[in-house]
Each structure stands twice: as structure tokens, then as C-alpha cells.
Design an enzyme around this catalytic site. Structure first.
Site, PDB file in Angstrom:
ATOM      1  N   THR A 194       3.667  10.551  -5.234  1.00 45.21           N
ATOM      2  CA  THR A 194       4.467  10.730  -6.447  1.00 45.21           C
ATOM      3  C   THR A 194       3.855  11.827  -7.333  1.00 45.21           C
ATOM      4  O   THR A 194       2.710  12.252  -7.119  1.00 45.21           O
ATOM      5  CB  THR A 194       4.479   9.432  -7.275  1.00 45.21           C
ATOM      6  OG1 THR A 194       3.110   9.164  -7.662  1.00 45.21           O
ATOM      7  CG2 THR A 194       5.026   8.241  -6.499  1.00 45.21           C
ATOM      8  N   SER A 215       1.084   4.139  -3.155  1.00 49.38           N
ATOM      9  CA  SER A 215       0.196   5.177  -3.693  1.00 49.38           C
ATOM     10  C   SER A 215      -1.249   4.927  -3.288  1.00 49.38           C
ATOM     11  O   SER A 215      -2.006   5.855  -3.009  1.00 49.38           O
ATOM     12  CB  SER A 215       0.302   5.211  -5.226  1.00 49.38           C
ATOM     13  OG  SER A 215       1.567   5.707  -5.605  1.00 49.38           O
ATOM     14  N   HIS A 246      28.173  21.245 -15.168  1.00 51.63           N
ATOM     15  CA  HIS A 246      29.442  21.118 -14.442  1.00 51.63           C
ATOM     16  C   HIS A 246      30.379  20.095 -15.096  1.00 51.63           C
ATOM     17  O   HIS A 246      31.518  19.914 -14.629  1.00 51.63           O
ATOM     18  CB  HIS A 246      29.199  20.691 -12.992  1.00 51.63           C
ATOM     19  CG  HIS A 246      28.781  21.816 -12.085  1.00 51.63           C
ATOM     20  ND1 HIS A 246      27.543  22.427 -12.172  1.00 51.63           N
ATOM     21  CD2 HIS A 246      29.432  22.439 -11.076  1.00 51.63           C
ATOM     22  CE1 HIS A 246      27.460  23.372 -11.249  1.00 51.63           C
ATOM     23  NE2 HIS A 246      28.598  23.405 -10.572  1.00 51.63           N
ATOM     24  N   GLU A 262       5.645  11.347  -0.176  1.00 53.67           N
ATOM     25  CA  GLU A 262       4.450  12.147   0.139  1.00 53.67           C
ATOM     26  C   GLU A 262       3.552  12.311  -1.089  1.00 53.67           C
ATOM     27  O   GLU A 262       2.907  13.342  -1.282  1.00 53.67           O
ATOM     28  CB  GLU A 262       4.834  13.481   0.779  1.00 53.67           C
ATOM     29  CG  GLU A 262       5.622  13.241   2.073  1.00 53.67           C
ATOM     30  CD  GLU A 262       5.560  14.365   3.068  1.00 53.67           C
ATOM     31  OE1 GLU A 262       4.563  15.095   3.062  1.00 53.67           O
ATOM     32  OE2 GLU A 262       6.505  14.483   3.865  1.00 53.67           O
ATOM     33  N   ILE A 303       9.673   4.505   6.477  1.00 53.86           N
ATOM     34  CA  ILE A 303       9.219   5.482   7.461  1.00 53.86           C
ATOM     35  C   ILE A 303      10.390   6.392   7.869  1.00 53.86           C
ATOM     36  O   ILE A 303      11.274   5.978   8.623  1.00 53.86           O
ATOM     37  CB  ILE A 303       8.569   4.787   8.683  1.00 53.86           C
ATOM     38  CG1 ILE A 303       7.484   3.800   8.202  1.00 53.86           C
ATOM     39  CG2 ILE A 303       8.014   5.826   9.643  1.00 53.86           C
ATOM     40  CD1 ILE A 303       6.429   4.405   7.274  1.00 53.86           C
ATOM     41  N   ALA A 362       0.847  -1.199   0.000  1.00 58.12           N
ATOM     42  CA  ALA A 362       0.000   0.000   0.000  1.00 58.12           C
ATOM     43  C   ALA A 362       0.881   1.246   0.000  1.00 58.12           C
ATOM     44  O   ALA A 362       1.223   1.766   1.061  1.00 58.12           O
ATOM     45  CB  ALA A 362      -0.934   0.004   1.209  1.00 58.12           C
TER      46      ALA A 362
HETATM   47  N1  CAA Z   1      -8.113  16.159   3.417  1.00 55.83           N
HETATM   48  C1  CAA Z   1      -9.154  15.579   4.055  1.00 55.83           C
HETATM   49  N2  CAA Z   1      -9.841  14.540   3.513  1.00 55.83           N
HETATM   50  C2  CAA Z   1      -9.462  14.082   2.312  1.00 55.83           C
HETATM   51  C3  CAA Z   1      -8.378  14.654   1.605  1.00 55.83           C
HETATM   52  C4  CAA Z   1      -7.687  15.740   2.194  1.00 55.83           C
HETATM   53  N3  CAA Z   1      -6.656  16.317   1.573  1.00 55.83           N
HETATM   54  N4  CAA Z   1      -8.212  13.975   0.435  1.00 55.83           N
HETATM   55  C5  CAA Z   1      -9.163  13.019   0.399  1.00 55.83           C
HETATM   56  N5  CAA Z   1      -9.920  13.093   1.544  1.00 55.83           N
HETATM   57  C6  CAA Z   1     -11.079  12.275   1.878  1.00 55.83           C
HETATM   58  C7  CAA Z   1     -12.109  12.346   0.750  1.00 55.83           C
HETATM   59  O1  CAA Z   1     -12.951  13.472   0.893  1.00 55.83           O
HETATM   60  C8  CAA Z   1     -12.882  11.049   0.935  1.00 55.83           C
HETATM   61  O2  CAA Z   1     -13.792  11.227   1.994  1.00 55.83           O
HETATM   62  P1  CAA Z   1     -15.273  10.526   1.966  1.00 55.83           P
HETATM   63  O3  CAA Z   1     -15.037   9.070   2.059  1.00 55.83           O
HETATM   64  O4  CAA Z   1     -15.939  11.111   3.151  1.00 55.83           O
HETATM   65  O5  CAA Z   1     -15.900  10.929   0.659  1.00 55.83           O
HETATM   66  C9  CAA Z   1     -11.796  10.097   1.422  1.00 55.83           C
HETATM   67  O6  CAA Z   1     -10.712  10.901   1.925  1.00 55.83           O
HETATM   68  C10 CAA Z   1     -11.281   9.182   0.342  1.00 55.83           C
HETATM   69  O7  CAA Z   1     -10.796   9.987  -0.721  1.00 55.83           O
HETATM   70  P2  CAA Z   1     -10.516   9.379  -2.159  1.00 55.83           P
HETATM   71  O8  CAA Z   1     -11.749   8.694  -2.668  1.00 55.83           O
HETATM   72  O9  CAA Z   1      -9.942  10.473  -3.007  1.00 55.83           O
HETATM   73  O10 CAA Z   1      -9.398   8.264  -1.815  1.00 55.83           O
HETATM   74  P3  CAA Z   1      -8.531   7.307  -2.735  1.00 55.83           P
HETATM   75  O11 CAA Z   1      -8.397   5.997  -2.068  1.00 55.83           O
HETATM   76  O12 CAA Z   1      -9.018   7.326  -4.145  1.00 55.83           O
HETATM   77  O13 CAA Z   1      -7.047   7.957  -2.623  1.00 55.83           O
HETATM   78  C11 CAA Z   1      -5.220   9.377  -3.175  1.00 55.83           C
HETATM   79  C12 CAA Z   1      -6.747   9.216  -3.000  1.00 55.83           C
HETATM   80  C13 CAA Z   1      -5.049  10.863  -3.441  1.00 55.83           C
HETATM   81  C14 CAA Z   1      -4.678   8.605  -4.351  1.00 55.83           C
HETATM   82  C15 CAA Z   1      -4.483   8.973  -1.855  1.00 55.83           C
HETATM   83  O14 CAA Z   1      -4.532   7.580  -1.654  1.00 55.83           O
HETATM   84  C16 CAA Z   1      -3.035   9.417  -1.832  1.00 55.83           C
HETATM   85  O15 CAA Z   1      -2.744  10.582  -1.549  1.00 55.83           O
HETATM   86  N6  CAA Z   1      -2.081   8.483  -2.107  1.00 55.83           N
HETATM   87  C17 CAA Z   1      -0.659   8.740  -1.936  1.00 55.83           C
HETATM   88  C18 CAA Z   1      -0.232   8.392  -0.540  1.00 55.83           C
HETATM   89  C19 CAA Z   1       1.036   9.081  -0.132  1.00 55.83           C
HETATM   90  O16 CAA Z   1       1.221  10.265  -0.350  1.00 55.83           O
HETATM   91  N7  CAA Z   1       1.913   8.345   0.530  1.00 55.83           N
HETATM   92  C20 CAA Z   1       3.124   8.876   1.053  1.00 55.83           C
HETATM   93  C21 CAA Z   1       3.194   8.603   2.536  1.00 55.83           C
HETATM   94  S1  CAA Z   1       4.314   9.477   3.550  1.00 55.83           S
HETATM   95  C22 CAA Z   1       5.858   9.216   2.922  1.00 55.83           C
HETATM   96  O17 CAA Z   1       6.048   9.416   1.787  1.00 55.83           O
HETATM   97  C23 CAA Z   1       7.032   8.709   3.730  1.00 55.83           C
HETATM   98  C24 CAA Z   1       7.354   9.328   5.002  1.00 55.83           C
HETATM   99  O18 CAA Z   1       8.112   8.833   5.804  1.00 55.83           O
HETATM  100  C25 CAA Z   1       6.761  10.599   5.347  1.00 55.83           C
END
Ligand code: CAA
Length: 383
Positions: free
Chosen positions: A366, A132, A339, A364, A157, A130
Site C-alpha cells: 500500500t 502488509s 465528465h 504490491e 492471488i 499477513a
Molecule cells: N530486497 C532484498 N531484501 C530485502 C528487501 C529488498 N527489497 N527489503 C527488505 N529486505 C530484507 C532486509 O534487508 C532484511 O534482511 P536481514 O534480516 O538480513 O537484515 C529482511 O528483508 C527483513 O526486512 P525488514 O526488517 O525491513 O522487514 P519487515 O518485516 O519490517 O517488513 C516491509 C518490511 C517493507 C513492511 C515488508 O513486509 C513489505 O513490503 N510489506 C508489504 C507486502 C506486500 O507488498 N504485499 C503485497 C503482495 S503481492 C500482491 O499484492 C498480490 C498479488 O497477487 C501480486
């Protein structure tokens, strides 16, 4: 429209620049080679007020606005993405998330220590299956009276091996998909929390700590819930709204560093009897880089400004992250080429910028994910 920074924003920018240039830049290459950063640096960031910057004073912060926080990330990103990355995860993904979703007790217990850098935070969302598709996580949270039992694993993480505090996401009812996800605010010394360094050597961000975490029947009290049962996905996404702005600002810093290095090299390197900066092909590269840096800066500051105006800025934040990271990838690639052989060695920092920047384009969310967020916001959900 006013493009000028306020006095207070300028002071924060100068404080961050001074720390970045005098404390971080001189050891950035050594940290990259050693694969770690000295923890004194983190403590210093706590003393300087960076780690709690955006928190209110009652929790040990300085109440920075989002523009000030972006300026701090930009200055750190200009010298070292690992140091900037540690701060973005700690301050934006963890502390700002607790500030938004925590109970009064959670805020009182965790935020002052996080603001001082006495405790470090990590954000545990990504799993082997899990990435993206964050909602498809397999880590489970099973309720047992007043406790939840966590089982599963998290990878990549940042700060994971050194963190005292973790925000962990787990599903309490997988049939409900994202509506079953819960967020937990836990201390990492609890039984059942096991962690180790990620296998393999990273392309960049080599001074960052990246952990593989396992939860083995880890029992956490119900009071560790951050938000309500089933609200965890919203907690995760809203935290990423903060974190992605931090990554965008860090990428802007990398692009600026590539431009600075390229201008300096174009002025001093001589070939065919003249400065290479007098050749039009080199001028064209530098001009395109400068235009990219300016555009990225406008997008990053606009997203921050919208937040300061109290407006939701999810789309604008994704636009800023998408553009700034892609622009910085272009800038780093061109800077290495400009460079020549020197750019291919860690004698010059552009080699490290080129390796590090690929990470910002991935973590965070892609560039593909940012495009999804932007397009869905424009097109809307089908009724
Ligand atoms: N704020 C609040 N709520 C939000 C939101 C936001 N920005 N974005 C979506 N939601 C809510 C939606 O409103 C929806 O709510 P309801 O069920 O009430 O309608 C719910 O979340 C589900 O939204 P989606 O249907 O859009 O969800 P999805 O499963 O299709 O996923 C996605 C959307 C944008 C692809 C998301 O999965 C995503 O951002 N994926 C990437 C994950 C990511 O960035 N991972 C990196 C992790 S951290 C890291 O990189 C490493 C580290 O160490 C920090």
C-alpha cells in the site's frame, strides 16, 4: 542527461501501444462487465514477446531493459489495468524472480514456457492474517526427508485460478520469524493445492482473476526451493522491487489515460455557450493533471534507468509507485468529475479507471508501506 528513448525502446513502446489500442481497448469494457479476459489475449502477448520481454534469449526472451518493460506496462495500463496486472505478476513477480533466484534446472524448465505464455505464473504471498506484515505469514513448510509439506492459505492471488506455476512463501521455523521463510517454485497441478475465486465482487480490476488458495498437506520436493531455506523473505522483497515498478508504470498509464480523456472532453463538451476547456477552473484541473503525469513519468523512468545502470533502486521504485499511484488516483477522481454525469457511467472509460486505480494504490504494498520503505532507507536502521 538524455531524456530521449533509444530506437529499440521506441519500437517496444510502439508494439505495446499498437496491441493495447487495437486489441485491448475495444474489449476493455466488455471484459470489465464479464469479469474475465479472453485467454487468447494472453497467448497473443506471448507471441508478441511481452511475457518474456526482459528474459534473455536463451530462455525465449528479448532481453529488454527495465525502461522498455516500464514502457510496455505504461501502454497496457493506459487501456486496461487487469491486462497490465496479469502481465506484471506473470513477468515481473514470477519470471524475473525465477531468473534471479532459480537454479539452472528451474530456469530451463520454467522460463521458456512462461516466456511463450504456455504457462501462466502467480505469486502467493498474502494471507488472511499477513498482508502488509508479510513476514508474519502462518503458512508452514515442514521438512520431511527430501520433501517439504505445505499447510496454510493465501488470498488475493492474482492469476491464481489460471496459473500453471506458483511461487509460494511458507515459514519453515516460525520462531525465526522472517529468517525462517522459504520460497517454493511449484506446479499448481500437485496434490494438496486447492483454489477458488475470491468471494465478493472487486471494486475494480474486474477482468483479473483473484484466487483464494489452500495448501493441505501439499508435498513438494526439496528441489522446488527457490533460493535457500530461510531466504524466502529476501526472494519475496526482491521480486516486489520488480513488481512495484510494473505497478508504478501501470499507474502512469492510467493517469495518462485520464488526462487524454479529460483533454478530449474539455475540447468537445460545450456549456454556457463555449467549450468547457475554455473555463479557467477546467484548465486548472487539466494543468495540474498534466504536471502530475509528467512528474510520475520522470520518477518511473528514473527508477527503471537506475536498474538498467545495475544500481539497487528499492527506494526510488517505492517513490515511483507511491507518487504515480497517488497521482493517478487524483487524476481519475478529477476526470470523473470533469465528465459530469457521463463520468459516472461506464459509457465512458474514466469510470473504470476510477475503480481500477484504487487497487494499484493497495496491491504490491500500500501507499503506507511504500512510505515505510522510503523513510527506513533514508533514516537507516538503529545500530
Ligand atoms: N530486497 C532484498 N531484501 C530485502 C528487501 C529488498 N527489497 N527489503 C527488505 N529486505 C530484507 C532486509 O534487508 C532484511 O534482511 P536481514 O534480516 O538480513 O537484515 C529482511 O528483508 C527483513 O526486512 P525488514 O526488517 O525491513 O522487514 P519487515 O518485516 O519490517 O517488513 C516491509 C518490511 C517493507 C513492511 C515488508 O513486509 C513489505 O513490503 N510489506 C508489504 C507486502 C506486500 O507488498 N504485499 C503485497 C503482495 S503481492 C500482491 O499484492 C498480490 C498479488 O497477487 C501480486
Amino acid at each position: 542527461m538524455n531524456f530521449a528513448l533509444t530506437d529499440s525502446q521506441q519500437k517496444i513502446q510502439h508494439r505495446a501501444r499498437d496491441f493495447a489500442q487495437t486489441r485491448v481497448a475495444p474489449i476493455a469494457r466488455e471484459m470489465d462487465e464479464r469479469g474475465a479476459m479472453p485467454l487468447e489475449l494472453v497467448r497473443e502477448m506471448g507471441v508478441l514477446g511481452f511475457l518474456g520481454g526482459p528474459l534473455p534469449s536463451e530462455y525465449g526472451g528479448e532481453g529488454w531493459d527495465a525502461v522498455s518493460l516500464a514502457l510496455c506496462y505504461e501502454e497496457l495500463g493506459r487501456v486496461d489495468s487487469s491486462v497490465r496486472g496479469l502481465m506484471t505478476v506473470h513477468t515481473s513477480l514470477v519470471s524475473q524472480c525465477i531468473l534471479k533466484w532459480g537454479t539452472a534446472e528451474q530456469k530451463q524448465k520454467f522460463l521458456p514456457k512462461l516466456a511463450r505464455g504456455e504457462w501462466l505464473g502467480c505469486y502467493a504471498l498474502t494471507e488472511p492474517n499477513a498482508g502488509s506484515d508479510a513476514a508474519s505469514m502462518e503458512t508452514t513448510a515442514t521438512q520431511d526427508d527430501d520433501e517439504f509439506v505445505l499447510n496454510g492459505e493465501k488470498i488475493w492471488i492474482t492469476n491464481g485460478n489460471i496459473a500453471d506455476v506458483a511461487i509460494v512463501f511458507a515459514n519453515s521455523n516460525r520462531a525465526l520469524k522472517h529468517k525462517g521463510i522459504c520460497a517454493f517454485l511449484i506446479e499448481t497441478n500437485l496434490k494438496g493445492f486447492a483454489r477458488e475465486k475470491m468471494r465478493g465482487q472487486e471494486l475494480g480490476h474486474r477482468a483479473s482473476d483473484h484466487a483464494h488458495i489452500r495448501f493441505e498437506n501439499m508435498r513438494v520436493p526439496k528441489t522446488a526451493l527457490l533460493g535457500n531455506v530461510g531466504e524466502g523473505f529476501k526472494v519475496a522483497m526482491s521480486a516486489l522491487d520488480h513488481g512495484r515498478l510494473g505497478v508504478a508504470a501501470g499507474a502512469l498509464g492510467v493517469a495518462q489515460a485520464c488526462l487524454d480523456a479529460s483533454v478530449e472532453f474539455a475540447r468537445t463538451r460545450r456549456q454556457f455557450g463555449q467549450r468547457i476547456g475554455d473555463f479557467e477552473m477546467i484548465q486548472s484541473v487539466i494543468a495540474n493533471m498534466a504536471a502530475d503525469v509528467d512528474a510520475a513519468r520522470m520518477l518511473v523512468y528514473r527508477a527503471a534507468w537506475l536498474k538498467d545502470e545495475g544500481q539497487r533502486a528499492t527506494r526510488e521504485t517505492s517513490i515511483a509507485k507511491l507518487f504515480a499511484t497517488e497521482a493517478a488516483v487524483r487524476a481519475a477522481s478529477e476526470a470523473v468529475l470533469l465528465h459530469g454525469g457521463r463520468g459516472y457511467s461506464n459509457e465512458y472509460p474514466v469510470e473504470r479507471y476510477y475503480r481500477d486505480i484504487k487497487g494499484l494504490q493497495i496491491y504490491e504494498g500500500t501507499s503506507h508501506i511504500q512510505r515505510i520503505v522510503i523513510a527506513r532507507d533514508l533514516i537507516g536502521k538503529e545500530m
